[in-house]
Write a protein that holds these residues in place. Structure first.
Motif, short mmCIF file in Angstrom:
data_model
loop_
_atom_site.label_atom_id
_atom_site.label_comp_id
_atom_site.label_asym_id
_atom_site.label_seq_id
_atom_site.Cartn_x
_atom_site.Cartn_y
_atom_site.Cartn_z
N GLN A 73 -14.83 -19.99 9.56
CA GLN A 73 -15.55 -21.21 9.96
C GLN A 73 -16.44 -20.94 11.16
N SER A 126 -20.73 -19.26 11.30
CA SER A 126 -21.58 -20.25 10.63
C SER A 126 -22.84 -19.60 10.04
N HIS A 168 -16.97 -20.40 2.92
CA HIS A 168 -17.62 -19.14 3.28
C HIS A 168 -17.87 -18.29 2.03
#
Ligand SMILES: *Cc1c(COP(=O)(O)O)cnc(C)c1O
Length: 401
Positions: free
Chosen positions: A132, A135, A169
């Protein structure tokens, strides 16, 4: 203490976590003159080996064969999807995660290690957190070892996929199943693994020398966008050859292919679900014995929680010099070779003399495991190493089930 008469003569048992015991059927299949590599039986046989390998890996996607060991498949897989400067995240739960990380460094990747120690599995939540934070999606692949053979931990690959998806992701999930394939349940497609590597000398029961890389369409697209891929490692011609020669980028590993054919026949005759169930029962017998021994004296399984233990290999801590002494004793007196410790030590120690490992992968059955456990019990007794009672009773109860 008088030295007892050795009982080592007879069929030896190499109970190390790779290479594993090679079945007679595999050895016999390899005992032949060299075949023609330009047509005929070998070519036909290889076409059939590819789908049968994919069935063991539980994938409907692509398979590439390499003449090489597990280390070769680490480099082969990375070479197809990782260019110099690309970032990879490696989850380490033992020596083999670090080994794969080193390979990635060697081809110029920017390597980040998430370390989870040597006593348990990786934590998918920590992986999600790290992803996370990325980015910009710089991390191109997450490298995970299913069963780390040094610690004997089994990691949750499906849980890792769920964490990667939850983080939104796009990195590739690359799994090392060199120790686990054909021993512990592994579902490449259902678990969402993009690239999987394995070798032939553990659960696949063939002498070392063949490596396999399985990959899906997403990984193939990443490969297609690479600036270049080294010719020898390129999986594209190997997985979709116009000519037989392209499967191997040169001379076929003729005799290994005959051996592999025999091994795949054995696996599919037994049924992969039954193969997993056999490994599960044998592993539970080993755990039951070790848990009984550990009620008194220094012996401990490295992975305390059964839910995180491999069914292919067991790492046992016993303290120096007992590990080495026990290995020497069972080899000399019983014809039973136990595995050395790798990459970790007994508590408060350095070095490997306080650790040993058991390979219970591939061509292993109940009488072999009972012999293995009886051999360890005999060695512990002969060497005066304190241990709890009832180990063999506990193991036989599991096998009798
Ligand atoms: C055995 C093993 C390797 C290395 O394979 P080699 O054939 O020795 O190069 C890598 N990863 C795991 C998990 C293994 O068990």
């Amino acid at each position: 203490m008088s030295d007892p008469v050795s009982t080592a003569s007879g069929r030896a048992y190499l109970a190390i976590p790779g290479p594993s015991v090679v079945p007679d059927a595999v050895l016999q299949a390899m005992h032949r003159p060299s075949p023609n590599i330009y047509g005929g039986e070998l070519v036909e046989m290889t076409h059939g080996i590819i789908p049968d390998l994919a069935r063991v890996a539980r994938t409907r996607h692509h398979t590439a064969i390499y003449i090489g060991n597990g280390h070769a498949t680490w480099e082969a897989a990375l070479s197809n999807v990782i260019a110099p400067g690309d970032a990879v995240l490696v989850l380490t739960t033992g020596l083999f995660g670090h080994g794969w990380a080193g390979m990635a460094e060697g081809i110029g990747a920017e390597v980040e290690i998430l370390e989870f120690g040597d006593k348990g599995p990786f934590d998918p939540a920590r992986v999600a957190e790290r992803l996370q934070a990325d980015s910009a999606h710089r991390i191109k692949a997450v490298l995970a070892v299913h069963v780390d053979t040094s610690t004997s931990v089994r990691n949750d690959i499906a849980g890792l996929r769920a964490a990667m998806d939850a983080a939104g992701h796009p990195a590739l999930l690359m799994a090392d199943c060199i120790a686990s394939l054909g021993c512990d349940r592994f579902e490449m497609d259902d678990w969402g693994v993009d690239v999987m590597v394995t070798g032939c000398q553990k659960g696949l029961m063939v002498p070392a020398g063949l490596g396999f890389v399985f990959f899906n369409d997403k990984a193939a697209q990443v490969r297609a966008a690479m600036p270049r891929v080294s010719r020898y490692w390129d999986w594209a011609p190997r997985s979709d050859p116009e000519e037989f020669y392209q499967y191997f980028n040169g001379t076929a590993p003729t005799h290994h292919l005959y051996g592999l054919r025999a091994a795949l026949d054995m696996i599919h005759d037994e049924g992969i679900e039954n193969v997993w169930a056999r490994h599960d029962r044998l592993a539970r017998a080993i755990w039951a014995a070790c848990e009984a021994w550990s009620t008194d004296g220094p012996l401990r399984l490295n992975i305390a929680d059964r839910d995180h233990r491999s069914r292919a290999v067991s790492t046992i801590l016993i303290g120096s010099p007992h590990g080495t002494a026990l290995r020497d004793w069972t080899e000399r007196h019983l014809g039973l070779t136990l595995g050395i410790g790798l990459g970790l030590s007994a508590p408060g120690e350095t070095g490997r003399d306080g650790v040993f490992r058991l390979g219970h992968m591939g061509h292993v059955n109940g009488q072999m495991v009972l012999g293995l456990l009886g051999g360890i019990e005999t060695g512990l007794t002969a060497l005066g190493i304190p241990h709890g009672a009832g180990a063999l009773e506990a193991a036989t109860a599991v096998i009798a089930g």
